[in-house]
Design a protein around this motif. Sequence first.
Motif, short mmCIF file in Angstrom:
data_model
loop_
_atom_site.label_atom_id
_atom_site.label_comp_id
_atom_site.label_asym_id
_atom_site.label_seq_id
_atom_site.Cartn_x
_atom_site.Cartn_y
_atom_site.Cartn_z
N GLU A 389 0.84 -1.19 0.00
CA GLU A 389 0.00 0.00 0.00
C GLU A 389 0.88 1.25 0.00
N ARG A 390 0.38 2.31 -0.67
CA ARG A 390 1.10 3.58 -0.68
C ARG A 390 0.12 4.73 -0.89
N HIS A 391 0.34 5.83 -0.16
CA HIS A 391 -0.45 7.05 -0.38
C HIS A 391 0.20 7.83 -1.51
N LEU A 392 -0.60 8.24 -2.51
CA LEU A 392 -0.06 8.90 -3.71
C LEU A 392 -0.33 10.39 -3.77
N GLY A 393 -1.24 10.90 -3.00
CA GLY A 393 -1.64 12.30 -3.16
C GLY A 393 -2.56 12.45 -4.36
N ALA A 394 -2.59 13.63 -4.94
CA ALA A 394 -3.48 13.90 -6.07
C ALA A 394 -3.00 13.13 -7.31
N VAL A 395 -3.94 12.56 -8.03
CA VAL A 395 -3.64 11.78 -9.24
C VAL A 395 -4.58 12.22 -10.35
N LYS A 396 -4.02 12.44 -11.55
CA LYS A 396 -4.82 12.73 -12.73
C LYS A 396 -5.01 11.46 -13.56
N ALA A 397 -6.07 11.46 -14.36
CA ALA A 397 -6.32 10.31 -15.22
C ALA A 397 -5.19 10.08 -16.21
N SER A 398 -4.47 11.15 -16.58
CA SER A 398 -3.39 11.02 -17.57
C SER A 398 -2.04 10.70 -16.93
N ASP A 399 -1.97 10.61 -15.60
CA ASP A 399 -0.69 10.37 -14.93
C ASP A 399 -0.23 8.93 -15.14
N ASN A 400 1.08 8.76 -15.30
CA ASN A 400 1.70 7.45 -15.24
C ASN A 400 2.10 7.17 -13.80
N ILE A 401 1.61 6.08 -13.23
CA ILE A 401 1.93 5.70 -11.86
C ILE A 401 2.85 4.49 -11.92
N PHE A 402 4.01 4.59 -11.29
CA PHE A 402 4.99 3.51 -11.33
C PHE A 402 5.25 2.98 -9.93
N VAL A 403 5.35 1.67 -9.82
CA VAL A 403 5.68 1.01 -8.56
C VAL A 403 6.88 0.10 -8.80
N PRO A 404 8.03 0.33 -8.13
CA PRO A 404 9.18 -0.56 -8.32
C PRO A 404 8.84 -2.00 -7.93
N LEU A 405 9.11 -2.92 -8.83
CA LEU A 405 8.78 -4.32 -8.55
C LEU A 405 9.66 -4.91 -7.47
N LYS A 406 10.82 -4.28 -7.21
CA LYS A 406 11.65 -4.77 -6.12
C LYS A 406 10.95 -4.59 -4.77
N ASP A 407 10.04 -3.60 -4.69
CA ASP A 407 9.27 -3.41 -3.46
C ASP A 407 8.10 -4.37 -3.37
N LEU A 408 7.54 -4.73 -4.53
CA LEU A 408 6.32 -5.53 -4.54
C LEU A 408 6.56 -7.03 -4.61
#
Length: 430
Positions: A389-408
Amino acid sequence: MRRPDVLIVGGGPAGLAAALELAKNSRREILVIDRDEEAGGLPRYCGHPGFGWEYTGLFHHTGRRFAAFMVNKIAGRPNIRLMTRTTLLELAEGPRAVLLNPEQGLFECRPQALLLATGIREAPRAPRMLGGNRPPHAFLNTGHLQGWLTRDLPRKLPGQAAGAPDRAVILGTEWVSFSAWLSALRLGLTVTAFVETESRVQAPAVFGWGLANLLRVPVHTGAVIESVEGSPRALAGLWIRAASGLKRFLPCSRLIMTGCWRGDAAVAESAGLAVNPVTRCLAVDQFFRCDMDGVWAVGNVIQPLLDSGRSARLGRQAGATLARSLTSPLPEASVRLTAGAGVLSVSPARLADGKGPPKTGLAKLHLRAAGDLAGARLSIRAGDDIVWERHLGAVKASDNIFVPLKDLSPRLSGLTEAEARLIEERKSGA
């Protein structure tokens, strides 16, 4: 023609970077095909700077210069062949590809591996649910405008009358929307308004501020297009409804549809490859593999709305991974990841479990939100259990959201399915 070991479909940044990396790491014969007259992809149509800097480290490249840079780099590689004006017509198990080229006609190719790097397209009128009449030359997109300018055609669109106002409304406020605006101005159109269905301008806020305060172009956010008015011969304008319920008529003779990207994967989808039901982008695993043996995919056709530099970097990763797979087996990717509440798309769709990311393959999970969110929280869940889980703050529909797979990855051990969710903690616009 010699049978290639690897066939790459698409000569844009991702496909060319994959070919370069594959050639560097193996001696395999590589064939890159592109249906256009020249390779280079969408950047070929863009004359402004900022292309490819994530790949080259240089910011000054225009789209055309970056495309030429990539094409020139493969020109000196003896094990890479480039065939333009060549189209993939059919894909089947094997893999087997049926190709069409003006010189050779219809021919079949059976490579050891096939990499799809076919990119994305802006959605046409039908998926946007725009009803009404269809006057000729009234509905355009960014590609139409940029293609018209790039091909040195007359600086006058069909239907433009001398001395008559040619007013355009642009649908969308992503980066590409402002590129469309510049192209429209060069073609003599007067842009009278931008219309955005989301609650905020999707490009950086400074663009919306500049339009409203410096250029005096209205930006209607949170707007729904209710109808398109006109006759079979000419467009009159469109009715929009604001979030407040107020209706407004925007007169125009052209409607420029931007953004709303869809994967260019019709041939792959007809062959039975899995796609995202909304974005039509191909589903791949952590190692760029599709769900047909020997078929891989990379670039915007798997992760929509990546810029040219990121697409090229992804292509480089895919090339290295594919080179490794030709000499030794890759790990299984057995954890199925789906898009849950608030998530439009997630890639890759299948992940390796529990032992950390390998040295090849995708390094990051890529997500897009289904809409604008404020105070968003991203979670990866297995049933009712929160895996990550992570808090992202404000997000737009056009934003690219990346999560490092080393964390997941270490948290996926023993799982077979997981779901990505975006939960809004505060109402967007509050």
